[in-house]
Scaffold this active site. Sequence first.
Site, PDB file in Angstrom:
ATOM      1  N   ASP A 483      -4.475  -1.982 -11.034  1.00  0.00           N
ATOM      2  CA  ASP A 483      -3.144  -2.105 -11.646  1.00  0.00           C
ATOM      3  C   ASP A 483      -2.065  -2.039 -10.569  1.00  0.00           C
ATOM      4  O   ASP A 483      -1.202  -1.177 -10.575  1.00  0.00           O
ATOM      5  CB  ASP A 483      -2.934  -0.999 -12.690  1.00  0.00           C
ATOM      6  CG  ASP A 483      -3.175   0.391 -12.115  1.00  0.00           C
ATOM      7  OD1 ASP A 483      -3.785   0.492 -11.024  1.00  0.00           O
ATOM      8  OD2 ASP A 483      -2.747   1.368 -12.737  1.00  0.00           O
ATOM      9  N   GLU A 484      -2.161  -2.979  -9.633  1.00  0.00           N
ATOM     10  CA  GLU A 484      -1.193  -3.033  -8.552  1.00  0.00           C
ATOM     11  C   GLU A 484      -0.873  -4.510  -8.295  1.00  0.00           C
ATOM     12  O   GLU A 484       0.046  -5.052  -8.854  1.00  0.00           O
ATOM     13  CB  GLU A 484      -1.749  -2.321  -7.313  1.00  0.00           C
ATOM     14  CG  GLU A 484      -0.659  -1.614  -6.583  1.00  0.00           C
ATOM     15  CD  GLU A 484      -1.091  -0.406  -5.757  1.00  0.00           C
ATOM     16  OE1 GLU A 484      -0.308  -0.013  -4.920  1.00  0.00           O
ATOM     17  OE2 GLU A 484      -2.211   0.135  -5.944  1.00  0.00           O
ATOM     18  N   TRP A 547       6.379  -0.765   7.059  1.00  0.00           N
ATOM     19  CA  TRP A 547       6.409  -1.533   5.806  1.00  0.00           C
ATOM     20  C   TRP A 547       7.715  -2.344   5.769  1.00  0.00           C
ATOM     21  O   TRP A 547       7.701  -3.568   5.700  1.00  0.00           O
ATOM     22  CB  TRP A 547       6.301  -0.604   4.595  1.00  0.00           C
ATOM     23  CG  TRP A 547       4.885  -0.371   4.146  1.00  0.00           C
ATOM     24  CD1 TRP A 547       4.321  -0.807   2.990  1.00  0.00           C
ATOM     25  CD2 TRP A 547       3.841   0.337   4.839  1.00  0.00           C
ATOM     26  NE1 TRP A 547       2.997  -0.431   2.924  1.00  0.00           N
ATOM     27  CE2 TRP A 547       2.686   0.277   4.034  1.00  0.00           C
ATOM     28  CE3 TRP A 547       3.757   1.006   6.053  1.00  0.00           C
ATOM     29  CZ2 TRP A 547       1.472   0.859   4.417  1.00  0.00           C
ATOM     30  CZ3 TRP A 547       2.556   1.589   6.425  1.00  0.00           C
ATOM     31  CH2 TRP A 547       1.441   1.511   5.614  1.00  0.00           C
ATOM     32  N   GLU A 759     -10.222  -2.148   1.569  1.00  0.00           N
ATOM     33  CA  GLU A 759      -9.013  -1.361   1.794  1.00  0.00           C
ATOM     34  C   GLU A 759      -9.279  -0.211   2.766  1.00  0.00           C
ATOM     35  O   GLU A 759      -8.467   0.112   3.616  1.00  0.00           O
ATOM     36  CB  GLU A 759      -8.539  -0.789   0.452  1.00  0.00           C
ATOM     37  CG  GLU A 759      -7.332   0.111   0.540  1.00  0.00           C
ATOM     38  CD  GLU A 759      -6.837   0.536  -0.840  1.00  0.00           C
ATOM     39  OE1 GLU A 759      -7.670   0.584  -1.774  1.00  0.00           O
ATOM     40  OE2 GLU A 759      -5.629   0.804  -0.985  1.00  0.00           O
ATOM     41  N   HIS A 780      -8.725  -6.189   0.233  1.00  0.00           N
ATOM     42  CA  HIS A 780      -7.435  -5.776   0.782  1.00  0.00           C
ATOM     43  C   HIS A 780      -7.382  -6.362   2.185  1.00  0.00           C
ATOM     44  O   HIS A 780      -8.154  -5.976   3.037  1.00  0.00           O
ATOM     45  CB  HIS A 780      -7.459  -4.251   0.895  1.00  0.00           C
ATOM     46  CG  HIS A 780      -6.375  -3.546   0.183  1.00  0.00           C
ATOM     47  ND1 HIS A 780      -6.353  -3.420  -1.181  1.00  0.00           N
ATOM     48  CD2 HIS A 780      -5.275  -2.890   0.635  1.00  0.00           C
ATOM     49  CE1 HIS A 780      -5.281  -2.699  -1.519  1.00  0.00           C
ATOM     50  NE2 HIS A 780      -4.608  -2.385  -0.437  1.00  0.00           N
TER      51      HIS A 780
HETATM   52  C1  BGC Z   1      -1.435  -0.313  -1.657  1.00  0.00           C
HETATM   53  C2  BGC Z   1      -1.226  -0.651  -0.229  1.00  0.00           C
HETATM   54  C3  BGC Z   1       0.045  -0.142   0.237  1.00  0.00           C
HETATM   55  C4  BGC Z   1       0.062   1.325   0.013  1.00  0.00           C
HETATM   56  C5  BGC Z   1       1.275   1.992   0.496  1.00  0.00           C
HETATM   57  C6  BGC Z   1      -1.342   1.158  -1.841  1.00  0.00           C
HETATM   58  O1  BGC Z   1      -1.496   1.535  -3.141  1.00  0.00           O
HETATM   59  O2  BGC Z   1      -2.597  -0.838  -2.153  1.00  0.00           O
HETATM   60  O3  BGC Z   1      -2.062  -1.349   0.457  1.00  0.00           O
HETATM   61  O4  BGC Z   1       0.452  -0.577   1.461  1.00  0.00           O
HETATM   62  O5  BGC Z   1      -0.180   1.662  -1.310  1.00  0.00           O
HETATM   63  O6  BGC Z   1       0.894   3.001   1.221  1.00  0.00           O
END
Ligand code: BGC
Length: 908
Positions: A483-484, A547, A759, A780
Amino acid sequence: MRKLLLLFVAFHVSAICLAQVKVQYLQTENAVNPICIDALNPRFSWQLDAGDKRGVMQTAYELKVSSAKGKHEAWKTGKVSSDQSMYIIYKGEPLASGQKYIWQVRVWDNAGKASAWSEPASFGMGMLNAADWKAKWITPGFVEDSVNRPSPLFRKGFSLNKKVASAMVYITSHGLYEAQINGKRVGDAFLTPGWTTYNKRLQYQAYDVTGLLQPGANAVGATLGSGWYRGHIGFSNQKNYYGKDIALLLQLEVTYTDGSTETIVSDESWKSSTGPVRFAEIYAGATIDNRMQVKNWSTAAFDDKSWSGVMVKDYTKNTLVATVNEPVRKHETFKPVKIFKTPKGEEVIDFGQNLVGWVQMKVSGNAGDTIRLSHAEILDKPGNFYTDNLRAARAQDIYVLKGGGEETFEPQFTWQGFRYIKVEGYKKDLNAADFTAIALYSDMKPTGTFTSSNDMINKLQHNIQWGQKGNFLDVPTDCPQRDERLGWTGDAQVFSRTATYNMNVHNFFAKWLKDVAADQYKSGSVPHVIPDVLGNDKNESGGSTGWADVSVIVPWNMYVAYGDKQILENQYSSMKAWVKYMENHSKNDLWNTGGHFGDWLFYSVNDDTDGSSAITSKYLIAQCFFAHSTQLVINTAKVLGNKQDEDYYTALLARIKKAFVNEYVTPNGLISSDTQTAYVLALEFDMLPENLRQQASDRLANNIRRYGNHLTTGFLGTPYLCHVLSRFNHVDVAYRLLLQDTYPSWLYPVKMGATTIWERWDGIRPDGSLETPTMNSYNHYAYGAIGDWMYRVVAGIDTKEEGPGYKQIIIKPTPGGNMTNIEADYNTTYGKVSSHWKIDGGNLLMHVEIPANTTATVYIPAANATGITEKGVALSSAPGVTMANESATGYVAVNVGSGVYDFSTAKP
Ligand code: BGC
């Protein structure tokens, strides 16, 4: 004799033609024959094809543009002396809304020869003014079921009384749309209109629908899904982020053969109803009930008397923009590689590849039979279907049969990230022929291939490419399954340069960067995700180091990879605003405030009693990225000729670095966080004085050895790790990291059977157990950033920054790691660049290809030029090869122009 003479002349003429350079691959705004752009001064680009002829350059060009209608001349450059073949800016008469233009170009090469005029290329102008939209926004005329929100259908019948010459339909929506004309789908794009900062920029698409229309009675229809606009988005269960309404805007422009026109638009005369899509959400999946199919609903014959009317809304049209990036389309398909029952008794299909898209299912059964397809990336340790890591995403498509024969199901307005599906409610044995997984992603052109003598590395490259395919779905997402599925800025930033090698991401990022700027907060802070669905100006959710720097790093990377100065012009104020934010939040040039993700997902042990976790101070990292972004703004100011900014930021940068050394570095060069990431960032961004750099890199190499030749870096350190090692004479260590296959390493997931990039370094632990389901994606792309080092250093294909976009190429292979063969081919903006190298007995063979209208410096690994040959000829007499002024330890550098070169030297 006469005959012979004629033959001779004919031969001679054709030989001249053959020798002539050809102009090809004409692009307008980085697209081949785009049908709808809204750039008022579009840019034209082309490639030269000179076969394998050496040293071919363009010395002049001539370009002409005319309107398709009436062949009216809109612009003619005359002969312009220039070697520029990319981004020639249109400077003719104003281009008109909805008009098509044709252009052609010819060039002169450095032998003074003119090419023939190119084949004509075309481009179409979109709606340049809001007033061009005659269509009205419409929403359903019935009361929506506010729980399931089934997809509405809209339709309108109309008649065409003359012969149609051409027709174009312009469509956008609040929510997602799919349109039909006379029962046929309009176009082959999915998830349109794509995702942008909807409240500021909403893209519309144009389709040439000439072939879908018929004389007399016609009908047009569209169905909508909630999508990003009002569906659940973000991990806090929020919906209706951009609004509660779902709405359609459609304008069909028909031109008859007699030149007259007709416009059919969405307005109060339309009808609405619902159909088989009873529910569709991005995370949850779709419910399709075939019993609710409305047969022929978008055909003229359909009787819509029982349908509701529509409501006309005055939603703004001022935010509408033409589409810049390639739409999402269907790509690879996969058949089941295995159909099996898990220990729990679940019926599962394995498609062999973790992909993003959906499954098409064929089935026959009774009316009301319900089949559920659930999606998963992996099986758990005992071999059961595992969905805990999808968190709140249901990721399930539900199909209800209407009965009476074979039915084919595909979901709409959703997608899932999966390798496995679990099938429930299927009353027969599962048959492989009935299931097909379909990959969907933005239709970027593949540009790069990288293969080596090491099969594991080839698998890693495969995984990197699939990480990109799965997560370049209109926006660069972090992951495609839980859910992202959000445009996480850090992830996009670290992977962006690698992405440029694998596929043409020029327009993909150009579009997304506009949303970065649009969503940037007034303070200059950049949201964590773009489009920003996590914060707002009052409640800023952003500003994390590494970021937020996406706003600077990605424009710069796109400029370097594609030589597109306009990206820098467009993003410049956004880039500066972010640096200003850091400046405003620092004290004495030290930025050590705010919340940061830091070196996200670095190596850490649960029980860290021995201190082996690789924790790098977040503020130390912040200072490094503060410097890096400032450096890139300096570079940009130089490119844009802004001396005042260049001076200002140069002075700022010196102070930032000084503050860094004062705060974090001992006089002997020990960095206060004695971690790989700390050394990597300090060295990559030139934070240390020259005299401390080599020993800092030695500390880095020692640190890696201390961890048994393992990396310990997270998202921010990883992309630069091998670059720093190879730059500071530790290529051997870099290769050891690349080839390491125990945790943590790039090859560990490969060894564990990964088909995408994970990830976490240990998504599946060595004992088969799984990392925490709260954050454990198996798709990821961030760690796939090693791909950049593979192309740029191992194969050695790079561009000089002063000749960006591979106008001035660097070929500098780095043999090592027991590799015996590397082949990298890369379609640059100018054409194909190849760097292959091979250890052949005692020799190193290099095969290099350089496209026309570029130059290259080729670094041949050798102590000196004696003994190097090119196609068997001593280097000094090789045609088109000259010694270069540049030098690098262990290499002999030569300059070449276009052509195909084969160098041979003794194995290093
Ligand atoms: C995401 C990332 C993101 C991070 C932030 C995660 O939930 O999947 O890859 O950069 O949150 O720290």
